[in-house]
Design an enzyme around this catalytic site. Structure first.
Site, PDB file in Angstrom:
ATOM      1  CB  VAL A  71      -0.923   0.015   1.247  1.00 39.49           C
ATOM      2  CG1 VAL A  71      -1.703   1.330   1.320  1.00 39.49           C
ATOM      3  CG2 VAL A  71      -1.882  -1.162   1.223  1.00 39.49           C
ATOM      4  CB  ALA A 116       4.890   2.511   1.026  1.00 41.37           C
ATOM      5  CE  LYS A 117       5.177  -1.078   8.222  1.00 42.23           C
ATOM      6  NZ  LYS A 117       6.139  -0.178   8.891  1.00 42.23           N
ATOM      7  N   GLY A 118       3.983  -2.853   3.444  1.00 39.22           N
ATOM      8  CA  GLY A 118       3.623  -4.069   2.725  1.00 39.22           C
ATOM      9  C   GLY A 118       3.721  -5.242   3.653  1.00 39.22           C
TER      10      GLY A 118
END
Ligand code: NAD
Length: 427
Positions: A71, A116-118
């Site tokens: 994201v 962001a992050k994932g």
């Protein structure tokens, strides 16, 4: 112009309780600062979210499908930046909330990044190293269109590490046909990582603690410190604070804690742990539970383990004067307000644990320039940026009466809102 609250829209898939909590925090500060409703509306949702299925050949020959996410909350100030975690609780809402927090953290620190992050929903402790490698490489290949040193730059997070970053960097590089070290940060030094990156978050926590102590004009020569979590962040923070004259009286890990009111010998404890594995058996102190540890009388409490450790059930029992949040989200919103009213000074996570992303930024800059700095240079620049951010947050709190968490958020959100206003809305 319609106020954000009055706009009706269908629920988005990311709107889990975790995400709604992050969004409510933005709404609160937007109201407080009188943020333009159009800019507020644009900041409330992720810019982009990708969900992928990651098929993996397991060691026993079978194939299992995992769900992966990436994201990007915002990219107004530069490429998206944020960790990748492997954990059974990873979901779109959690990843979206953490991506939003990364946006505010990068803006607060003055870094040219969006958030962001994932993550991949899995139980990493049940996967062998070759399974983890195949999982990482296939996930990278599924999200590759989002990645790039000027687009989106992953870093390690829960249950991912330098090795994971090396696999991502290698998979990306092979796909584009040449070596691209700056596509990830937190990679090993031998393939373009930065000196000082591993210790950076704990070092930042120690800088913030010293700054908060100065800001509050503590009279004690050796303020007492309690640290929950003795991993990467907690052990480095404890060691640096010990070395600079603080008295670390208790630390813990997942198995429990150890307490010595005269002060623990942290270098000795570190040596003990690297041999014996857990904190609670250390002979120079008495064993205590993690909940007892949080309630110890001390000057500074550093939660550096998990989220949601300080809540309405234990907030009234805390006897510290300052909390420095090494972990992400260790204090829940009700406890945060209560502790502020009780006079406990909280250095919020987006400031206190920003040392990691700051040195990630240094790693990216060094990689792009192919020019690497000494560890002293990295630490000096980290101290400068952390000090600047602390001063800005503490000054804003004093000026506005806002608690430090809301001050930090306000600084981050205003920088982003200003950038969005100047860039305008395309088309
Ligand atoms: P880590 O895995 O190295 O260490 C975590 C520590 O917490 C370990 O000592 C573990 O035993 C302990 N722990 C786990 N469950 C616990 C429990 N229930 N009670 C008490 N202790 C428990 O992780 P880390 O990298 O040190 O990260 C710690 C926190 O800091 C996390 O919330 C992470 O999201 C946050 N953080 C880390 C970084 C970084 O660069 N490492 C950056 C920003 C934020």
């Amino acid at each position: 112009m319609a106020a954000v609250e009055s706009v009706k829209r269908p629920t988005m898939e990311c709107e889990t309780p975790h995400f709604l909590m992050a969004q409510r925090q933005l709404d609160e500060i937007a109201l407080e600062m009188g943020l333009n409703p159009e800019l507020h509306e644009r900041l409330r949702y992720p810019k982009r979210a990708l969900i992928v299925t990651v098929p993996v050949r397991m060691d026993d020959g079978t194939v299992r499908s995992f769900t992966g996410y990436r994201v990007q909350h915002d990219t107004t100030l530069g490429p998206a930046k944020g960790g990748i975690r492997f954990h059974p609780e990873v979901n779109l809402g959690e990843v979206s909330a953490l991506a939003m927090l990364m946006t505010w953290k990068c803006a607060l620190m003055g870094l040219p990044y969006g958030g962001a992050k994932g993550g991949i929903r899995c139980e990493p402790w049940k996967l062998s190293a070759p399974e983890q490698e195949r999982l990482t490489r296939r996930y990278t290949s599924e999200i590759i269109n989002l990645l790039g040193p000027d687009k989106d730059i992953p870093a390690p997070d829960m249950y991912t590490n330098e090795q994971t970053m090396a696999w991502i960097m290698d998979t990306y590089s092979i796909n584009v046909g040449h070596t691209v070290p700056s596509v990830v940060t937190g990679k090993p030094v031998s393939i373009g990582g930065s000196l000082g990156r591993i210790e950076a978050t704990g070092r930042g926590v120690a800088y913030c603690t010293r700054r908060a102590v100065d800001h509050l004009s503590f009279s004690s020569e050796a303020p007492t410190v309690v640290v929950q979590g003795f991993g990467n962040v907690g052990s480095v923070a404890a060691r640096l604070l010990h070395d600079s004259g603080f008295k670390v009286i208790a630390v813990s890990d997942v198995h429990g804690g150890i307490y010595n009111p005269k002060g623990l010998d942290i270098p000795r404890l570190q040596a003990y742990i690297s041999e014996m594995g857990k904190v609670s058996d250390f002979p120079q102190g008495e064993a205590i539970s993690n909940s007892e540890l949080l309630e110890l009388e001390c000057d500074i409490l550093v939660p550096a383990a998990l989220g949601n450790q300080i809540h309405s059930g234990n907030a009234s029992k805390l006897k510290c004067k300052i909390i420095v949040e090494g972990a992400n989200g260790p204090t829940n919103p009700d406890a945060d307000q209560y502790l502020h009213e009780k006079g406990i000074f909280i250095v919020p996570d987006i400031l206190a644990n920003a040392g990691g992303v700051t040195v990630s930024y240094f790693e990216w800059v060094q990689g792009l320039n192919q020019f690497f700095w000494s560890e002293d240079e990295v630490n000096r620049r980290l101290e400068e940026l952390m000090g600047r951010a602390c001063d800005q947050v503490f000054a804003m709190s004093e000026r506005s009466g806002l608690r430090p968490r809301m001050s930090a958020l306000r600084i981050g959100v205003s920088r982003l809102a200003e950038a969005k206003r100047l860039r305008g809305l395309y088309p």
